[in-house]
Scaffold this motif. Sequence first.
Motif, PDB file in Angstrom:
ATOM      1  N   LEU A   1       0.832  -1.207   0.000  1.00 14.64           N
ATOM      2  CA  LEU A   1       0.000   0.000   0.000  1.00 14.64           C
ATOM      3  C   LEU A   1       0.865   1.255   0.000  1.00 14.64           C
ATOM      4  O   LEU A   1       0.563   2.229  -0.696  1.00 14.64           O
ATOM      5  CB  LEU A   1      -0.933   0.011   1.215  1.00 14.64           C
ATOM      6  N   PHE A   2       1.948   1.237   0.763  1.00 17.94           N
ATOM      7  CA  PHE A   2       2.843   2.390   0.858  1.00 17.94           C
ATOM      8  C   PHE A   2       3.500   2.690  -0.484  1.00 17.94           C
ATOM      9  O   PHE A   2       3.686   3.856  -0.849  1.00 17.94           O
ATOM     10  CB  PHE A   2       3.906   2.129   1.927  1.00 17.94           C
ATOM     11  N   MET A   3       3.833   1.655  -1.240  1.00 17.96           N
ATOM     12  CA  MET A   3       4.527   1.826  -2.526  1.00 17.96           C
ATOM     13  C   MET A   3       3.599   2.297  -3.645  1.00 17.96           C
ATOM     14  O   MET A   3       4.063   2.738  -4.688  1.00 17.96           O
ATOM     15  CB  MET A   3       5.199   0.511  -2.941  1.00 17.96           C
ATOM     16  N   CYS A   4       2.303   2.224  -3.429  1.00 20.60           N
ATOM     17  CA  CYS A   4       1.326   2.669  -4.427  1.00 20.60           C
ATOM     18  C   CYS A   4       1.483   4.185  -4.625  1.00 20.60           C
ATOM     19  O   CYS A   4       1.595   4.925  -3.646  1.00 20.60           O
ATOM     20  CB  CYS A   4      -0.083   2.336  -3.941  1.00 20.60           C
TER      21      CYS A   4
ATOM     22  N   ASP B   1      -9.906   5.534   1.500  1.00 24.26           N
ATOM     23  CA  ASP B   1     -10.012   4.226   2.161  1.00 24.26           C
ATOM     24  C   ASP B   1      -8.657   3.523   2.215  1.00 24.26           C
ATOM     25  O   ASP B   1      -8.305   2.895   3.220  1.00 24.26           O
ATOM     26  CB  ASP B   1     -11.031   3.335   1.442  1.00 24.26           C
ATOM     27  N   ILE B   2      -7.885   3.616   1.146  1.00 23.73           N
ATOM     28  CA  ILE B   2      -6.564   2.983   1.117  1.00 23.73           C
ATOM     29  C   ILE B   2      -5.638   3.663   2.120  1.00 23.73           C
ATOM     30  O   ILE B   2      -4.905   3.002   2.848  1.00 23.73           O
ATOM     31  CB  ILE B   2      -5.956   3.014  -0.300  1.00 23.73           C
ATOM     32  N   ARG B   3      -5.689   4.981   2.193  1.00 23.67           N
ATOM     33  CA  ARG B   3      -4.854   5.705   3.163  1.00 23.67           C
ATOM     34  C   ARG B   3      -5.220   5.315   4.595  1.00 23.67           C
ATOM     35  O   ARG B   3      -4.348   5.132   5.442  1.00 23.67           O
ATOM     36  CB  ARG B   3      -5.006   7.210   2.959  1.00 23.67           C
ATOM     37  N   GLU B   4      -6.505   5.194   4.871  1.00 22.44           N
ATOM     38  CA  GLU B   4      -6.956   4.809   6.210  1.00 22.44           C
ATOM     39  C   GLU B   4      -6.515   3.385   6.546  1.00 22.44           C
ATOM     40  O   GLU B   4      -6.051   3.110   7.646  1.00 22.44           O
ATOM     41  CB  GLU B   4      -8.478   4.933   6.309  1.00 22.44           C
ATOM     42  N   LEU B   5      -6.652   2.463   5.593  1.00 26.27           N
ATOM     43  CA  LEU B   5      -6.209   1.079   5.803  1.00 26.27           C
ATOM     44  C   LEU B   5      -4.708   1.035   6.059  1.00 26.27           C
ATOM     45  O   LEU B   5      -4.243   0.318   6.948  1.00 26.27           O
ATOM     46  CB  LEU B   5      -6.573   0.218   4.591  1.00 26.27           C
TER      47      LEU B   5
ATOM     48  N   GLU C   1      -0.329   0.055   9.815  1.00 30.12           N
ATOM     49  CA  GLU C   1       0.919   0.554  10.384  1.00 30.12           C
ATOM     50  C   GLU C   1       0.877   0.515  11.913  1.00 30.12           C
ATOM     51  O   GLU C   1       1.858   0.146  12.558  1.00 30.12           O
ATOM     52  CB  GLU C   1       1.166   1.980   9.898  1.00 30.12           C
ATOM     53  N   LYS C   2      -0.264   0.853  12.494  1.00 27.80           N
ATOM     54  CA  LYS C   2      -0.415   0.835  13.948  1.00 27.80           C
ATOM     55  C   LYS C   2      -0.393  -0.588  14.507  1.00 27.80           C
ATOM     56  O   LYS C   2       0.026  -0.811  15.633  1.00 27.80           O
ATOM     57  CB  LYS C   2      -1.721   1.509  14.359  1.00 27.80           C
ATOM     58  N   SER C   3      -0.884  -1.567  13.724  1.00 31.74           N
ATOM     59  CA  SER C   3      -1.007  -2.933  14.241  1.00 31.74           C
ATOM     60  C   SER C   3       0.161  -3.841  13.864  1.00 31.74           C
ATOM     61  O   SER C   3       0.183  -5.003  14.260  1.00 31.74           O
ATOM     62  CB  SER C   3      -2.316  -3.559  13.754  1.00 31.74           C
ATOM     63  N   ILE C   4       1.155  -3.346  13.150  1.00 30.60           N
ATOM     64  CA  ILE C   4       2.285  -4.176  12.720  1.00 30.60           C
ATOM     65  C   ILE C   4       3.004  -4.841  13.900  1.00 30.60           C
ATOM     66  O   ILE C   4       3.374  -6.012  13.798  1.00 30.60           O
ATOM     67  CB  ILE C   4       3.271  -3.378  11.830  1.00 30.60           C
ATOM     68  N   PRO C   5       3.226  -4.141  15.037  1.00 34.14           N
ATOM     69  CA  PRO C   5       3.925  -4.816  16.148  1.00 34.14           C
ATOM     70  C   PRO C   5       3.227  -6.078  16.665  1.00 34.14           C
ATOM     71  O   PRO C   5       3.882  -6.954  17.218  1.00 34.14           O
ATOM     72  CB  PRO C   5       3.982  -3.747  17.234  1.00 34.14           C
ATOM     73  N   LYS C   6       1.921  -6.181  16.490  1.00 33.95           N
ATOM     74  CA  LYS C   6       1.201  -7.386  16.915  1.00 33.95           C
ATOM     75  C   LYS C   6       1.301  -8.410  15.787  1.00 33.95           C
ATOM     76  O   LYS C   6       0.887  -8.153  14.663  1.00 33.95           O
ATOM     77  CB  LYS C   6      -0.266  -7.068  17.185  1.00 33.95           C
ATOM     78  N   TYR C   7       1.865  -9.577  16.101  1.00 35.45           N
ATOM     79  CA  TYR C   7       2.063 -10.599  15.076  1.00 35.45           C
ATOM     80  C   TYR C   7       0.726 -11.041  14.489  1.00 35.45           C
ATOM     81  O   TYR C   7      -0.273 -11.136  15.193  1.00 35.45           O
ATOM     82  CB  TYR C   7       2.787 -11.824  15.636  1.00 35.45           C
TER      83      TYR C   7
END
Length: 50
Positions: free
Chosen positions: A14-17, A25-29, A34-40
Amino acid sequence: MKLSVTKYELWNALFMCPDEQKTDDIRELEKQIEKSIPKYGRVVIDIRED
């Protein structure tokens, strides 16, 4: 078709788009992932053709 990817892989895609192709919607996703990445965990994406 269903794909199983890591949160980082999805966030990176998504970041590379290009910014001009991103919808609100894509920006919000992107921010939520990004916020949930630390949780496996993996993300299952269901891609459907219209």
